[in-house]
Design a protein around this motif. Structure first.
Motif, PDB file in Angstrom:
ATOM      1  N   ASP A  76      39.310  22.050  -2.789  1.00 13.23           N
ATOM      2  CA  ASP A  76      38.564  21.108  -1.942  1.00 13.23           C
ATOM      3  C   ASP A  76      38.616  19.693  -2.516  1.00 13.23           C
ATOM      4  O   ASP A  76      38.753  18.711  -1.772  1.00 13.23           O
ATOM      5  CB  ASP A  76      37.106  21.564  -1.812  1.00 13.23           C
ATOM      6  CG  ASP A  76      36.968  22.837  -0.988  1.00 13.23           C
ATOM      7  OD1 ASP A  76      37.895  23.139  -0.210  1.00 13.23           O
ATOM      8  OD2 ASP A  76      35.939  23.527  -1.130  1.00 13.23           O
ATOM      9  N   VAL A  77      38.501  19.590  -3.848  1.00 16.54           N
ATOM     10  CA  VAL A  77      38.538  18.273  -4.495  1.00 16.54           C
ATOM     11  C   VAL A  77      39.886  17.597  -4.259  1.00 16.54           C
ATOM     12  O   VAL A  77      39.954  16.393  -3.974  1.00 16.54           O
ATOM     13  CB  VAL A  77      38.256  18.403  -6.009  1.00 16.54           C
ATOM     14  CG1 VAL A  77      38.527  17.081  -6.728  1.00 16.54           C
ATOM     15  CG2 VAL A  77      36.815  18.826  -6.243  1.00 16.54           C
ATOM     16  N   LEU A  78      40.958  18.355  -4.362  1.00 21.61           N
ATOM     17  CA  LEU A  78      42.290  17.791  -4.150  1.00 21.61           C
ATOM     18  C   LEU A  78      42.480  17.307  -2.717  1.00 21.61           C
ATOM     19  O   LEU A  78      43.343  16.470  -2.447  1.00 21.61           O
ATOM     20  CB  LEU A  78      43.359  18.832  -4.499  1.00 21.61           C
ATOM     21  CG  LEU A  78      43.436  19.217  -5.986  1.00 21.61           C
ATOM     22  CD1 LEU A  78      44.471  20.313  -6.206  1.00 21.61           C
ATOM     23  CD2 LEU A  78      43.757  18.000  -6.849  1.00 21.61           C
ATOM     24  N   GLN A  79      41.655  17.821  -1.815  1.00 25.51           N
ATOM     25  CA  GLN A  79      41.689  17.358  -0.425  1.00 25.51           C
ATOM     26  C   GLN A  79      40.657  16.261  -0.168  1.00 25.51           C
ATOM     27  O   GLN A  79      40.457  15.844   0.975  1.00 25.51           O
ATOM     28  CB  GLN A  79      41.426  18.534   0.521  1.00 25.51           C
ATOM     29  CG  GLN A  79      42.482  19.630   0.447  1.00 25.51           C
ATOM     30  CD  GLN A  79      42.151  20.807   1.342  1.00 25.51           C
ATOM     31  OE1 GLN A  79      41.731  20.637   2.488  1.00 25.51           O
ATOM     32  NE2 GLN A  79      42.342  22.014   0.832  1.00 25.51           N
ATOM     33  N   GLY A  80      40.004  15.804  -1.253  1.00 26.77           N
ATOM     34  CA  GLY A  80      39.030  14.731  -1.119  1.00 26.77           C
ATOM     35  C   GLY A  80      37.668  15.179  -0.651  1.00 26.77           C
ATOM     36  O   GLY A  80      36.880  14.365  -0.151  1.00 26.77           O
ATOM     37  N   GLU A  81      37.343  16.449  -0.829  1.00 27.48           N
ATOM     38  CA  GLU A  81      36.073  16.995  -0.358  1.00 27.48           C
ATOM     39  C   GLU A  81      35.322  17.621  -1.533  1.00 27.48           C
ATOM     40  O   GLU A  81      35.835  18.523  -2.203  1.00 27.48           O
ATOM     41  CB  GLU A  81      36.329  18.057   0.718  1.00 27.48           C
ATOM     42  CG  GLU A  81      35.073  18.687   1.278  1.00 27.48           C
ATOM     43  CD  GLU A  81      34.165  17.687   1.958  1.00 27.48           C
ATOM     44  OE1 GLU A  81      32.991  17.599   1.544  1.00 27.48           O
ATOM     45  OE2 GLU A  81      34.627  16.988   2.879  1.00 27.48           O
ATOM     46  N   LEU A  82      34.096  17.132  -1.781  1.00 29.39           N
ATOM     47  CA  LEU A  82      33.283  17.668  -2.872  1.00 29.39           C
ATOM     48  C   LEU A  82      32.311  18.744  -2.410  1.00 29.39           C
ATOM     49  O   LEU A  82      31.546  19.270  -3.213  1.00 29.39           O
ATOM     50  CB  LEU A  82      32.502  16.535  -3.552  1.00 29.39           C
ATOM     51  CG  LEU A  82      33.328  15.485  -4.298  1.00 29.39           C
ATOM     52  CD1 LEU A  82      32.420  14.419  -4.896  1.00 29.39           C
ATOM     53  CD2 LEU A  82      34.172  16.128  -5.386  1.00 29.39           C
TER      54      LEU A  82
END
Length: 326
Positions: A76-82
Motif C-alpha cells: 500500500d505504501v508503494l502505491q502512496g497509500e498509508l
C-alpha cells in the motif's frame, strides 16, 4: 557528491525496510488488538457483534500473520497509500496532517528560541571563559540540562497553572475558542503554548550552548587564530569571523538531526499537556493499537531522520569546502 547521495539513498531505503519491518512486528505482537481495545472503551449497547469484528479483522488484515500483514502494508505504501485509521476510519495522511501544524508551532518556536539564544550565549561564554559570571551561567546550564523536561513540566504545572493560575494547565486551546476573535484566538493559543515551549527550549538551550562553547574553546587554540591575533585582529573579529565559522561544522550535525524532532515533537510533553500534536497522536495510537497510524508516523520519523543525516552531510561540504565525498 552525486554518487555519495545516491549511495546514501539506497542505504536509507534498506534502513527504512528494516525499521518498519521490526516496528510492525513489535506492534502486532503487543497484547490486545485495535478491535479488543475498541470493545473495552465503548458502551455495552454499542459493542460490535462477532460478525462485525470478523469483517473488520479481514478489512484491516488482522486475521493474517504479522509478517504477511507487513507486506500488504508495504504494498500500500508503494502505491502512496498509508491506510485508514481503525477507530475513525479516516485516511492516515489526513489524521497526521491535522496534528502536524500543532507540533510544528510548538517545536518550531522552541527551535527558533534555542538558536536565537544559544549562539550569542555560546560566544559570550567563550569570550568570558573562566570568569565568575561564566562559571555561574555554566553551572545553571548544567543543572538545566540534567533536569528532565517532563519533571520540570510537572513542577511548572503545579506552581504556575494550579497554584498561581497564571496559565492553562493543559490543552492547545481553551473553551469557547471557536467564538473568539482573531486576536483572542492568538492569545489563547500562546497562553497554552508557553509552558510546553519553555520545557522544550531550556534543555536544548543548555545543550547547544555548551556544545558551541566546547567547540569554540577548541578552535581558538588553533594556529590560524594565533596568526590572526598576531596580525592585530580584534577579539570580536577573531571570535565571530574566524573561530565561530570553523566551529559550525560540528553544529551542522546537530542542526540536521533536529529535522525529525521538528516533526515528531515530544511524546511525553505533548501527552502531559494534552497538546494535540504528533507526539500526543503517537501516544494515543499506541494506546488504542492504531496500527496504520503508528506505522505512518514511524515511516515519517524514519524518513525525516535519514533526510536530516543526509542534509547534515551535504551542509558539511557547503560549510567546509575541504570536505569531499566520493
Amino acid at each position: 557528491m552525486l554518487t555519495y547521495i545516491v549511495r546514501r539513498i539506497l542505504i536509507g531505503i534498506f534502513t527504512l525496510l528494516a525499521v518498519t519491518f521490526i516496528v510492525y512486528g513489535l506492534i502486532r505482537n503487543m497484547p490486545g488488538t485495535p478491535l479488543t481495545i475498541m470493545q473495552e472503551t465503548v458502551r455495552m449497547d454499542a459493542m460490535m457483534s462477532q460478525s462485525q469484528m470478523d469483517k473488520l479483522e479481514k478489512q484491516y488484515r488482522l486475521d493474517k500473520d504479522w509478517y504477511v500483514g507487513y507486506w500488504y502494508w508495504l504494498g500500500d505504501v508503494l502505491q502512496g497509500e498509508l491506510g485508514r485509521g481503525i477507530n475513525d476510519r479516516r485516511k492516515v495522511t489526513i489524521i497526521i496532517s491535522e496534528r502536524l501544524p500543532k507540533t510544528l508551532m510548538l517545536t518550531g518556536t522552541s527551535l527558533l528560541l534555542t538558536y536565537l539564544l544559544c549562539i550569542p550565549l555560546g560566544l559570550w561564554s567563550t569570550a568570558s571563559a573562566l570568569t565568575f559570571r561564566e562559571r555561574l551561567v555554566s553551572t545553571i546550564l548544567y543543572i538545566l540540562y540534567a533536569l528532565p523536561n517532563f519533571v520540570a513540566a510537572v513542577y511548572l504545572n503545579l506552581i504556575i497553572a494550579v497554584r498561581l493560575e497564571w496559565l492553562p494547565l493543559y490543552g492547545s486551546t481553551g473553551e469557547g475558542y471557536a467564538e473568539m476573535s482573531t486576536l483572542g484566538k492568538f492569545a489563547d493559543v500562546v497562553s497554552h503554548a508557553i509552558l510546553p515551549v519553555l520545557c522544550l527550549t531550556y534543555t536544548s538551550l543548555a545543550y547547544y550552548t555548551r556544545f558551541i562553547k566546547a567547540n569554540m574553546m577548541e578552535t581558538i587554540q588553533q594556529d590560524y587564530i594565533r596568526t590572526a591575533k598576531a596580525k592585530g585582529a580584534s577579539p570580536t573579529s577573531i571570535l565571530v569571523t574566524h573561530a565561530f565559522r570553523n566551529s559550525l561544522i560540528p553544529l551542522v550535525t546537530i542542526i540536521g538531526l533536529t529535522l525529525p524532532a521538528l516533526l515528531a515533537g515530544s511524546v511525553i510533553l505533548e501527552t502531559i499537556y494534552q497538546w494535540n500534536g504528533i507526539g500526543y497522536l503517537f501516544y494515543q495510537s499506541i494506546t488504542m493499537r492504531e496500527y496504520p497510524v503508528i506505522m505512518g508516523l514511524v515511516l515519517m520519523f524514519s524518513v525525516m531522520t535519514l533526510l536530516g543525516q543526509l542534509l547534515a552531510d551535504v551542509l558539511y561540504a557547503f560549510v567546509d569546502p575541504r570536505i569531499t565525498y566520493s
